[in-house]
Structures are given as C-alpha cells and as structure tokens.
Scaffold this active site. Sequence first.
Site, mmCIF file in Angstrom:
data_model
loop_
_atom_site.group_PDB
_atom_site.id
_atom_site.type_symbol
_atom_site.label_atom_id
_atom_site.label_comp_id
_atom_site.label_asym_id
_atom_site.label_seq_id
_atom_site.Cartn_x
_atom_site.Cartn_y
_atom_site.Cartn_z
ATOM 1 N N CYS A 260 33.848 65.883 30.587
ATOM 2 C CA CYS A 260 34.208 66.411 29.275
ATOM 3 C C CYS A 260 33.324 65.649 28.307
ATOM 4 O O CYS A 260 32.879 66.311 27.089
ATOM 5 C CB CYS A 260 35.464 66.377 28.906
ATOM 6 S SG CYS A 260 36.298 64.520 29.161
ATOM 7 N N HIS B 227 40.429 62.214 27.955
ATOM 8 C CA HIS B 227 39.875 63.722 27.431
ATOM 9 C C HIS B 227 39.239 63.471 26.203
ATOM 10 O O HIS B 227 39.470 62.507 25.389
ATOM 11 C CB HIS B 227 40.995 64.770 27.476
ATOM 12 C CG HIS B 227 40.342 66.193 27.300
ATOM 13 N ND1 HIS B 227 39.248 66.601 28.217
ATOM 14 C CD2 HIS B 227 40.674 67.100 26.517
ATOM 15 C CE1 HIS B 227 39.043 67.916 27.920
ATOM 16 N NE2 HIS B 227 39.755 68.023 26.895
ATOM 17 N N ASP C 270 37.158 72.713 23.009
ATOM 18 C CA ASP C 270 37.706 71.930 23.885
ATOM 19 C C ASP C 270 36.624 72.228 25.089
ATOM 20 O O ASP C 270 36.564 73.554 25.493
ATOM 21 C CB ASP C 270 38.908 72.376 24.375
ATOM 22 C CG ASP C 270 39.579 71.476 25.310
ATOM 23 O OD1 ASP C 270 38.905 70.451 26.060
ATOM 24 O OD2 ASP C 270 40.897 71.205 25.451
#
Length: 636
Positions: A416, A549, A570
């Site tokens: 991520c 995250h 995202d």
Amino acid sequence: MPEVFGSSHDPEVTRGFKREERKAQPTLPFFEFPSFTVVGMLTCEICGEDIMLEEDMRTHLLLSHVETDMRCPLCPLSGVSYDELRFHISSAHPEEPHRVRDPAPFASTSGCSPAVTSSKKPRMPQSCTAGDSCDTAGEAAPGGDSLRREHNSTPGGGGSSTGRDAPVTPTLTTQSPKTRRALVRHCDEDKDGVEAVHRDAKQTRLTSPGEEKVFSCPMCGLVCSSCFILQGHVELHLQEPPAAEGEERFACPMCSVICSDSFSLQEHVELHLDHTAAVSSPGSLASDLKLARELQREEEEQRRRLEETRQEREEFKKLQRQFGLDGSGGYSRQAERAMERAGARGLMAPGEFHCKRAEMMESLASGVDDGTTRTRGVVQALYEYYQTACKDHVHVWLSAATDHYCSSAGDKGWGCGYRNLQMLLSSLHTIEAYAPLIQENAAPSIPRVQSMIEEAWRAGLDPHGASHFNRRLQGTRAWIGATEIYTLLTSLGISSRIIDFHEPTGPADTHPRLFEWVKQYFMSGRSTRLPPRLISTSLPPLYLQHQGHSRSIVGLEQKKNGSLCLLLLDPSSSASDTRKLLRADTVSPAVRRVRRFPGSLKHKQYQVVAVHGVMSAEEKQIRISKSRTLCAERIP
C-alpha cells in the site's frame, strides 16, 4: 540378665525421689515375724508421696509424672515435662516448700496413674493395697490375714491429706505360709504386668514422632523452643524493677529486657544467639526450607526468562513476516508464485502464464510500472460528478489530477505504501513545478521505488530508518511508511513535511483536528473572499498513514451543517471498483465508497505527508544533515 525398665541406673527415673531413713516400729506383741523389717521410706519430691519399695517409686514416677502432663501447683503453668517442672519450681517459686502433699492439682488423673490417690496410702500394686486381699484363685483370703498400714488423719478431714507427714504404725497380721506364697506370687505377677505397661509406654514415647514447636515472646522478637523457657523469659520482662539512682542496669542489646545481673543477661543473650544459630545453621529445618525456596525461586525465574526469550523470538519472527523481512522473496517472487497457483488451479492457461511472466520481467528490467493496476481520470470524474449532483454541499475541494494504483498479485498485503507513492508521483508529473525533478516519465515500479529509497539512504538520509531495514529493501516485502516517503521526496529535491496527529482530539476517539488541517491545506494560497462551491486546486494529494495501512487524500467536502468529509483513494480497492467512478450510471455508489467521515477514522494515530515546494541544492544538503533525527509537526 535383661534390662529392667526404670532401674536405678536410669537417672530420668531415680532422681525424682529420695530415701528417708526411719526407725523401725515394733511389731504387735501377739505375733513375731522375724524375716520382716520396716526399711527406710521413699518420698516423691514432686507430690510428697511416701512409698516403701524402689520399684513402686519408679512406677509412681513414670505413671504419675513422666508419662502424664504436669502442671505447677503454685501457678497456672501446665503442659511441661518433669525436668521443666522441677526447674520451674526451684527458680520461679524459691520461697515455697518443695514438697507438696496434694498431687491432685498437678498430676492428671486421666491416663495411667492409678497409684496416685488423695488418701495418702502407701504405694503398692493394685491387688496388694491396704485393705485388699490377695488370692490368686479368686477366692477370699482367710479373715484377718492381711497386711495394712494405717494413716492418721485430722478430725473431720474424712481421711484426706493435711499436707504434713502423719505417723505410720505398721500392723502385721498372721498369714499362713500358703497364703503368703500366693500373695508374693500374685504381687510378682502384678509387678510384671506393670513393668510391661511401662515398657510399652516408653517404646511408644520413643517411637512416636515429635513435633517441633516454637513459642514467640509477645514483648520482644525472641523465639523459644518450649513454653517453660518462654515463661521464664517473659518473667524477666514483668519483673523489671525501676532502676534506682546510680544502680547499674544490664540491658539486652537485642531486645528491651533489663536483667538484674550480668549472669542473667548472658543467659538471656544466649537464647537469642541459639535461636539465630539454629535458624542459620546449614542443617536446620529453617535453613533447609529457606534454601529450597531460593532454589525454587531461581528455577521459576530461569523458566520465566526462557519463556520470555521464546515469546520474543516468536514475536520477532511474526513481525519479520508481517513486514516482509523474513527472506521469503520480494515483488517478483510473490508474483511468480501467484501465477503458478493460478495455473495449477486451471485459472490461467500455460500460454497466458508465460506471456504474463515475460511482461513482468520486462517491467522489472525497465523500472517502470506496467500500468495493469492504474486507473486514470479519477479526479476529473469526481469534478464532473460534483458539478451536476450533491447540491447539499457548500464547498468541495479537489487535488490535482491523480491516477489510482491498486495492489496486484505481487504486492498484495504489503504494497500500500508503494502504491500511494505512485499516486503522489503521478500527480507531481502533472504539476509544472515538480515535473522536472522526476526522472521517469511514468510511475516507477515497486522494485524501482525500493531501489530509489536505498539510494537515498546511501546519500545520508534517515540513517536510523536505514538501519531498521538493514539498508535493504529490494528482494523483500518490507512495508514503508511516512518517513520513507519523506526520504524519497527529499532525495528528489522536493520539499515535504510530516504532520503527526498522535492522539484523538474529538469524542469517540475521532480526529476533527485532522479534518480541519486538510481544509486549511486545500484553502492555502487562495483569496480570503468566499470560495465557489467546487474548487479544483493544483495541489498534490496528501499521503495519509495509520497503523497497518495508508491511503491518499484527493479531496474534501463541506456540507451545509459544517461537517467535513474526506475523499480517499485506497490501494486496496480493485481496479474494477475504481473504474465505476468513470461511468455515469455507477458513479454515485462509487463516490460513497470514496467518502470518509470523522466517525470512520478512529485509529489512535495518523500521519500526513504534504508536499509544499521545491528545494535548492543548499536546502537539500541541510535537510540531509538534519535527517539523522526526523522531526514531525505534532498536532495537537
């Protein structure tokens, strides 16, 4: 010859009585028994009982005093042995007479002491006491054939003892030779039976396990081994007289006892030393117990340390796997395994497998992302949506054009941070001030991003972060965060800063200060007059990091009631879900997945990386020298 229990050589038995020589009394005139003479009487020093035979005295001492609980006739002391009682009477009651006639106060009548009575009769076997007949056949002896001793008693005393010796008048009656032989035989049998009882009692006393008891002084810390010693010690406390003027006092250095002379003080101090030596001696029960407890404590401590070491090792391995530092391979290895699993399940044909593998190797060699996870025109689609819909919003701010990058099979679960960096770089490519600083014309691949961060470490940026990753990211699945994004941007000459929202600032663990700061970021550089409802800025998106995250902030909504809402891209959203923003029939539900209200951001800490200009060469060197300790702006 077998040893006779309670013989005269046994000091524990014979020292309790003394012999009194008395003058023999004349016999009755009508009968003369030449072989019988009255010898000296034996007197018990404990109860004052007068007994004729030594064997009977030994029996009396064993049954009445040695085998029976003793108690002092002059004070409440009880439960002591014969020796302790003698010493107690001689030391605690020196002014009282030693011979006490009434045995009832201190000799227990329960148990085995039939020889002690309150009538002061001479001690003889039970079957041969005065007034009883001795007949082994169970028949009555001839009338008048008995041996009796009569005791004088005071008038009205009912035969009870007065505490003083009464004159004894021996009276002999005639007995036939047959009767005397039967009497002697019967008495011997009774004596043998009593001696057997004594032997059994002694054996029981010797073989029964003794329990070690200690008695603590209530007035100081002394611990005694018996209640008698404790009583004598306590009496020293109670009998402390006030010291006269000029009188020498002997105070115990270990407690508050005051002794009358140096000899008593020495004996008292020895009690302390004996107890201390008994506790600390290697062979004592207390020292063995203390050693056992110490060994047990050391063993438990060693076991606890081993368990903590094992747990730390497991936690460290877990963290290594979580952050991709366990040596299981990086992006390319994970992508190959994913394609192999898909081919084994029949989801990918062999030709497709080799084609995708070749494309991946080409992308890795060029250092440019293959674009399979990229979605372009996302911010432009949001701008068109807010132009025609959502009339309840007062203001909407949007960042510069930004492409969305989602996770692929090669970085699923750990990529991520790299994907958000690709989004930020894609936006910087569209901004004229930052485009010349980025060498690649397209977003770099994940292995290339890892290589760029390693080059920044080698240039001297963030040495602490470099040591955390052992200065190696390529070939690993290591996570990156806000500090690595800051390090890479600084190496490119792009000025940025880290804002740390280290604790919640609103109710229910929310972060309203974060939303207010984002609003101020998008409003920066504009006039103070009322802005329009929809504002498209030239600012790059914000990198938003929290535990586990990261996401990218590309816009902000403000409703009529004043509430704020973030617009987030995202990396965990798939390319198919993100592309729904590009179609008019699916844009409305897709926008709802992009919105994030304050109630949905409840992590304890958030970090934001914001780009705010270009650095000169001198500023870059200053940033490198100061990066040994990275500092973030803390809010609040």
